[in-house]
Every structure is written in structure tokens, then in C-alpha cells.
Design an enzyme around this catalytic site. Sequence first.
Site, PDB file in Angstrom:
ATOM      1  N   MET A 123      -1.359  11.303  57.885  1.00 45.22           N
ATOM      2  CA  MET A 123      -0.419  11.318  56.813  1.00 45.22           C
ATOM      3  C   MET A 123      -1.089  10.109  56.146  1.00 45.22           C
ATOM      4  SD  MET A 123       2.048  13.295  57.059  1.00 45.22           S
ATOM      5  CE  MET A 123       2.116  14.425  58.598  1.00 45.22           C
ATOM      6  N   PRO A 124      -1.534  10.121  54.971  1.00 44.63           N
ATOM      7  CA  PRO A 124      -2.055   9.083  54.048  1.00 44.63           C
ATOM      8  C   PRO A 124      -1.134   8.795  52.849  1.00 44.63           C
ATOM      9  CG  PRO A 124      -3.178  11.042  53.507  1.00 44.63           C
ATOM     10  CD  PRO A 124      -2.001  11.282  54.308  1.00 44.63           C
TER      11      PRO A 124
END
Lengths: 72, 72, 72, 72, 72, 72
Positions: E4-5
Site C-alpha cells: 500500500m503506498p
Amino acid sequence: MRRMPYVNIKVTREKEPVTPEQKQQLIKGVTDLLQNVLGKNPKTTVVVIDEVETDNWGIAGETVTERRKRGE
Amino acid sequence: MRRMPYVNIKVTREKEPVTPEQKQQLIKGVTDLLQNVLGKNPKTTVVVIDEVETDNWGIAGETVTERRKRGE
Amino acid sequence: MRRMPYVNIKVTREKEPVTPEQKQQLIKGVTDLLQNVLGKNPKTTVVVIDEVETDNWGIAGETVTERRKRGE
Amino acid sequence: MRRMPYVNIKVTREKEPVTPEQKQQLIKGVTDLLQNVLGKNPKTTVVVIDEVETDNWGIAGETVTERRKRGE
Amino acid sequence: MRRMPYVNIKVTREKEPVTPEQKQQLIKGVTDLLQNVLGKNPKTTVVVIDEVETDNWGIAGETVTERRKRGE
Amino acid sequence: MRRMPYVNIKVTREKEPVTPEQKQQLIKGVTDLLQNVLGKNPKTTVVVIDEVETDNWGIAGETVTERRKRGE
């Protein structure tokens, strides 16, 4: 005039760690600065320090780890 | 009306750690709150929790570590 | 056990603005949540809300402005 | 020992604005503090100031706007 | 492996504004970069751009406004 | 036109860690992107990467840890 301040200080984590005494000096120093310049109530001044691995910090397109290897 | 939300929660890391269950409760609770108040689609709600050492958190000009020593 | 919390909520600024009442609800709701889940003293809970232009928010590789044009 | 520092200062935007001179004093003061305490090279010290509307800042479960109305 | 960025880009707000097209390029470029380097699912990549007044940005102990006056 | 950029990249810390080489690629890639799109001087571009435990990252109301258990 009172203001609510929040300060975040990020520094690289180097071989010589930032000591608890230095952290206390940074927190006291920033809180005093905000009070002197802006007249803020120091009671509500929050300071958070983040220490960041040199692998995770980049400047001028390379990690600080790489720069340290070259003695910079 | 949908909105994109991002939430960052910073808390001090104390002797009793924040448990995974508490983290799950915080994430669920904030996501529900944003949906209830702003009508946001919970699918795109991102929450990041940072736990900060008490040496690295200052309030009123001193570290939380120092305050804990005095029982505050 | 008391903890010092700081919360930052970022939401897109859409045509219907977030009203002062909604902001108050978000701040109250997050503060209550932290008190209920972590037993924190609400007096030291700080919440900062940032409203971000849809041109300045991207998801899945495009701005929210572009997504809104397609009705998403 | 050199370190890379980044500092973010958030303050409420009140009726009396923070003047450019005060901002310059904050930036100079924080940069000097980091150099004095940690021996950092001031050239790479970055400081970013955010001014936040009182509607968007909460403490103790309510917005600063509400607190100002009560003279706090 | 999916990750997840969340990416936050802060740039100074100069006389020539950052155009919506440039913002779209930044968001697309960062999202592609994360996918190429880390194999992330671009659907969950969130990018937020903050434009900061030159009075509010300091480097080497002075505001960018002051540096611009000297042609730097 | 030169601009001062600061970029913060947050990614979840998964079983396969982000390697120093990948971090270097992210830092170089973001710095190049900002130079190409905005014409910025790469010397003053600062990038900070934060790796966040999956317990501390939430999306759609649950932690990434929970999602990983279901194979998502």
C-alpha cells in the site's frame, strides 16, 4: 496572541545516535523559539522527532548511505 | 458526495503497547466516522498509525519520558 | 494509561465544502475514539484537518479532478 | 557528525497573521538550533511552515474557533 | 508482492504555477515508479501534492522568498 | 524555474523487505521525475521513505494484516 503549534523534526539516524539529552534540547529549544517569536503558550506545543535510516533518506537523487560511503 | 480521505494517527509508544486489536478498532472507528460525517466511500479511506518513542515526543518543552518519571 | 495523540485528517475539497459543523464532528469523534480505545486524556489530543484541491490528489495514477469529470 | 534535517512547523492562522519576518525568525531559529544541538550542516536544513485555519485545528475535542469564541 | 503506498509531494508555489497537467504527470509518474520498482497495485496508490508559499519554505536558514530576491 | 521539493513515500513493510537497491531506485526515480516535469534542481530534492508495519496500515476499515490473512 496564542497559537497552537505542532512541530515535526526528521533527522537521519547516524552511527552516533541522537541522545535523549539532545532530544530534550531540541524539544526545549523549539518550544522556546515558538514562544519568543509568536508568543505561544508553551503548554500546548507538541514536538515529534522522527529518526530516519540513511537508506531511507535521499538527497540529490541518492541515498544518504551512498553519500556516506564516499565520505560526504 | 464522495471524498478521498487519508488519516495519520500518531501516539506515544508506552510500556503497555497498543495491541493489534486496538489498532484494528482505531482504523475501523476512524473509517466509520468519516463515512458517517462526510459520506465517504470507506473503500478509499487509508489510515496510518505511527507509534513514537516517549523520548521523541515533547509537550510543554520536555520529553514525555521526563514527564513519566514524575508520574505525569 | 495516558498517551499523547496527534491526528491529521486529509480530505479532498469538493464542490460541497466540509462545513464547520462537520469539522467539529470529526474532531470530537476522533478524540472520543482515541479515549475509548486507548484510554487517552482528551485534553492533549490534537487534530489537524487538511483540505486538498482535487487537482492535488491522485489515486490510481490520475487526479481526482479527472475522475470527477467521468462521474466517478 | 552531519545529519540531514527536515522540519515541519504547523501553527493556527489567527486574526493577527504570522508576518514574513516572524517566519524568517522561525526558520533561522530552528536551523541554528539543529546546528548547535546536532552539529548539522545548515545548508541542507529544510523548514516548511503550515498555517492552519482555526476551524481545522482541534484540541480537547473541539475546534480552536469554538475556543476563541469563549475567549480561550 | 503488493504494498500500500502513500506519497506526499511538497513543492514551493512560484510565480509560474504548477499546472494541472504537470500535477497529472507527477501523479502518473510516481504511481508508475512505485509499480515498476515495488510491483505495487496502482489502484491503491494515493498521491497528495502540497504547494507551499515561498515565505513558508526555508533552506539554509532563510526563506525561499529572500533567496529569490537575490536571484537564487 | 527552480522549486524546492520534498517527497515522503510511505509503504507497508511486507515479508519481502524493500531492498536498499529498490530504495535507491525510488529516490532516483522521484528526483528525476520532479526535474523532468517541473525543471527542479535535483540538488535540493529531499526524499524520505517510511516503512509501516501492516498492523499500522488500514484500508477500507481494516488493517493490512487482516487483509493479508485472507490472501488479499
